[in-house]
Scaffold this motif. Structure first.
Motif, PDB file in Angstrom:
ATOM      1  N   ASP A 110       0.825  -1.202   0.000  1.00 53.69           N
ATOM      2  CA  ASP A 110       0.000   0.000   0.000  1.00 53.69           C
ATOM      3  C   ASP A 110       0.869   1.266   0.000  1.00 53.69           C
ATOM      4  N   LYS A 127      -4.258   5.910   9.315  1.00 52.61           N
ATOM      5  CA  LYS A 127      -4.747   5.653   7.954  1.00 52.61           C
ATOM      6  C   LYS A 127      -4.529   4.180   7.584  1.00 52.61           C
ATOM      7  N   GLN A 140      -6.752   1.780   9.500  1.00 52.87           N
ATOM      8  CA  GLN A 140      -8.118   1.735   8.981  1.00 52.87           C
ATOM      9  C   GLN A 140      -8.213   0.809   7.776  1.00 52.87           C
ATOM     10  N   LYS A 141      -7.201   0.878   6.925  1.00 56.64           N
ATOM     11  CA  LYS A 141      -7.193   0.012   5.741  1.00 56.64           C
ATOM     12  C   LYS A 141      -7.134  -1.454   6.145  1.00 56.64           C
ATOM     13  N   SER A 145      -8.374  -2.776   8.884  1.00 51.05           N
ATOM     14  CA  SER A 145      -9.639  -3.246   9.447  1.00 51.05           C
ATOM     15  C   SER A 145     -10.724  -3.365   8.374  1.00 51.05           C
ATOM     16  N   GLU A 146     -10.502  -2.742   7.202  1.00 47.62           N
ATOM     17  CA  GLU A 146     -11.540  -2.798   6.157  1.00 47.62           C
ATOM     18  C   GLU A 146     -11.629  -4.153   5.486  1.00 47.62           C
TER      19      GLU A 146
END
Lengths: 526, 101
Positions: B13, B94, B97-98, B100-101
């Motif tokens: 990422d 940031k 969050q990615k 946990s998505e």
């Protein structure tokens, strides 16, 4: 004027009893919160950044640095500052390279981090040996220092002093675990910083709050000009290379001290870990500026006020700060400073004992003997047995090594920490191709080379052996430097890298991505 | 997605790459600064004592320089904390969050 140091001082004894009562009260309170392993080793990760910063400072500022560096400045002048700076610059290194990955990857000991992707049993065994050797050397230094200081300050026999220190430190750690140890360290740090600030202000007040006047008074002493010159004392090193080696040992030793590294597990996350380094660096740096001022104050005032001046490197040089306190603040203030020095020793030895006990129980017993599987209460029980064993050993070693030079032992502990522990820790979190064999070889090399070089150095060879029977046989030490870290730390790095390149550890390589993710982002951190 | 695939995606990422690049760079730069400052100071002590013995306010030049090294060490840790608390933590959030998505 004659000093009352060495006679029982009722003020000191009262202050000391108040300290003991308060800390035992805290231990009683902490005991109810010390049941699980996370509570025993890491205070349930409930300590804030500021609290941990104070506790780190309390763990780090030993009586050796308060009395020792003030005494070193009082008799050796500027060169005392060289030590202080060396001890301090290790902290930015801890911050930039170690603190956050350590917090994110480990659980209770730094061996957790080294063993994260390498084979657990060989790594934990060697890392625990490195930890325990460092802790025991440092513990001997503190116990011997404690015994002699208490004897000198309270007039209490050396043996009795050791037993009192040993009993109290076992009580704190055994019943109150990390929570009680942390609060003992916080209280001690506040007392020490407060006492040293007061002593500094009184010193400066004597010189019209002007450093220029203070330095002028030092310069006017017999040979006083030398005290203000950097590098004028030959005690710290034998050559320029030796100075460099000292610098390396002091700087990277901090990043390898198990009792310091362990404190990063007491905070809830990496953010609090980094904040605690910032606070600790500030408190410790401020403290070293105070001891520097106190040392020069003692140089200027103590020898003028007493008939006998401070002797070089002897026992009375450790008394520079208490003597100055007596001159400036009388009997009461001397009592307070004496009690603070005692409290200082207790906080440091408690931290060391806890770190040693965790290496024995968490790394050796659970990690190696029980293959990582052990019930919570069993591990706590083993840690408590280890605490008692280490405490008893510390007292016995203190009795056995009564004559050992404290500053030399502290230097040795830093050299071992910088060579055996720090390279393995750093390579394990930064280098994908680091292998189990490389790590084991590196830790053993660092440990053995640093200890052997110290034994072959002029400090041991000429100062210790030559006084003994072999006097006529030995003229020069086989190894010319007093400080081994330049060679032992570089050897540990070199061996770690070369052996890793010669071996392959596919599991470790594959797990590196996971380690990096956890180290940087904190995913899965305990 | 398996856990391993999630990890692969995060490691590739751009936000994570930016985060690790920034963290490595600031750690390296600050480490080099303290190493250079400290070893310059120690080398001056070892090889050029006379420079540090120049008189300053009844003392010697070595005194303000030594105290300066202590203060600088603390300031550097302050710079790191300030950077980490603002920029680094934002990037970490940031990336978290990615995940946990």
């Amino acid at each position: 004027m004659t000093t009352t140091i060495g006679q029982p001082n009722s003020v000191a004894i009262s202050f000391f009893f108040i300290f003991v009562l308060i800390t035992l009260g805290i231990t009683y309170w902490a005991a109810r919160k010390t049941r699980t392993t996370s509570q025993f080793y890491a205070a349930d990760r409930s300590i804030s950044g500021l609290q941990n910063g104070l506790a780190l400072a309390g763990d780090y500022m030993s009586a050796a640095s308060f009395l020792g560096i003030a005494g070193l400045v009082a008799t050796g002048g500027y060169d005392g500052l060289i030590y202080s700076i060396g001890y301090l610059v290790g902290w930015p290194i801890v911050m930039f390279l170690i603190a956050e990955p350590l917090r994110n990857l480990g659980k209770y000991t730094f061996a957790d981090v080294v063993a994260y992707r390498l084979q657990v049993r060989p790594i934990r065994t060697t890392a625990a040996i490195g930890s325990i050797v460092t802790v025991i050397i440092y513990l001997i230094a503190q116990m011997v220092g404690a015994g002699s200081l208490i004897k000198l300050m309270f007039g209490l026999p050396y043996e009795v002093a050791l037993v009192v220190v040993g009993a109290l430190m076992i009580a704190y750690v055994l019943f109150g675990g990390m929570l009680a140890t942390t609060w003992v360290q916080i209280i001690k740090a506040v007392l020490l910083l407060g006492g040293a600030t007061l002593l500094t202000l009184m010193t400066l007040a004597h010189f019209g709050f002007s450093y220029s006047n203070l330095f002028a008074a030092v310069g006017n002493l017999k040979d006083g000009g030398k005290l203000l010159e950097p590098g004028a004392s030959s005690k710290i090193a034998t050559s320029s290379w030796d100075v460099l080696s000292l610098a390396i040992g002091l700087m990277f030793g901090t990043a390898g001290l198990p009792h310091i590294l362990m404190r990063f597990y007491t905070v809830p996350n990496a953010k609090e870990a980094r904040k605690s380094v910032f606070y600790a660096t500030g408190f410790i740096g401020y403290f070293y500026i105070l001891t520097f001022t106190i040392g020069f104050g003692a140089a200027a005032l103590v020898s003028k006020s007493y008939l006998a001046p401070l002797d070089k490197g002897g026992k009375t040089s450790n008394m520079a700060a208490p003597l100055l306190a007596e001159i400036l603040g009388g009997h009461m203030f001397l009592g307070f400073i004496t009690a603070v020095a005692f409290a200082t020793i207790l906080a440091v030895v408690a931290g060391l004992t806890l770190a040693g006990a965790s290496a024995l129980s968490h790394d050796i017993y659970v990690g190696v003997v029980r293959h990582g599987e052990s019930a919570e209460n069993e591990e706590v029980k083993v840690a408590k047995v280890a605490t008692i064993a280490l405490g008893v050993c510390a007292v016995l070693f203190g009795l056995l090594f009564k004559e050992v030079n404290v500053a030399f032992m502290v230097g040795l502990a830093f050299a071992v920490a910088a060579s055996a522990n720090f390279p393995a820790l750093l390579l394990s979190i930064t280098w994908r191709k680091y292998t189990t064999s490389g790590a084991v070889a590196s830790m053993l090399t660092g440990l053995i080379v640093s200890v052997v070089l110290i034994i072959l150095s002029p400090t041991v060879w000429e100062d210790v052996f030559q006084k003994g029977v072999a006097k006529d046989l030995i003229h020069h030490a086989p190894f010319p430097m007093k400080n081994p870290a330049l060679i032992s730390m570089l050897a540990a790095f070199a061996v770690g890298i070369v052996v890793s390149l010669m071996t392959k550890d596919q599991v470790a390589e594959d797990k590196f991505d996971e380690e990096i993710l956890r180290a940087y982002v904190g995913v899965g951190a305990e | 997605m398996s856990e391993q695939q999630v990890r692969r995606t995060i490691l590739d990422d751009p936000d994570f790459k930016e985060l690790s690049r920034q963290k490595n760079r600031i750690s390296l730069v600050l480490t080099v600064v303290i190493l250079v400052v400290y070893f310059t100071y120690m080398l001056l002590i070892a090889f050029s004592k006379s420079a540090l013995s120049a008189p300053v306010a009844n003392g010697t030049l070595g005194i303000p320089i030594g105290i300066g090294v202590i203060i600088l060490a603390w300031v550097l840790t302050g710079i790191y904390v300030r950077w980490a608390n603002t920029q680094y933590d934002a990037l970490v959030e940031k990336v978290k969050q990615k995940i946990s998505e």
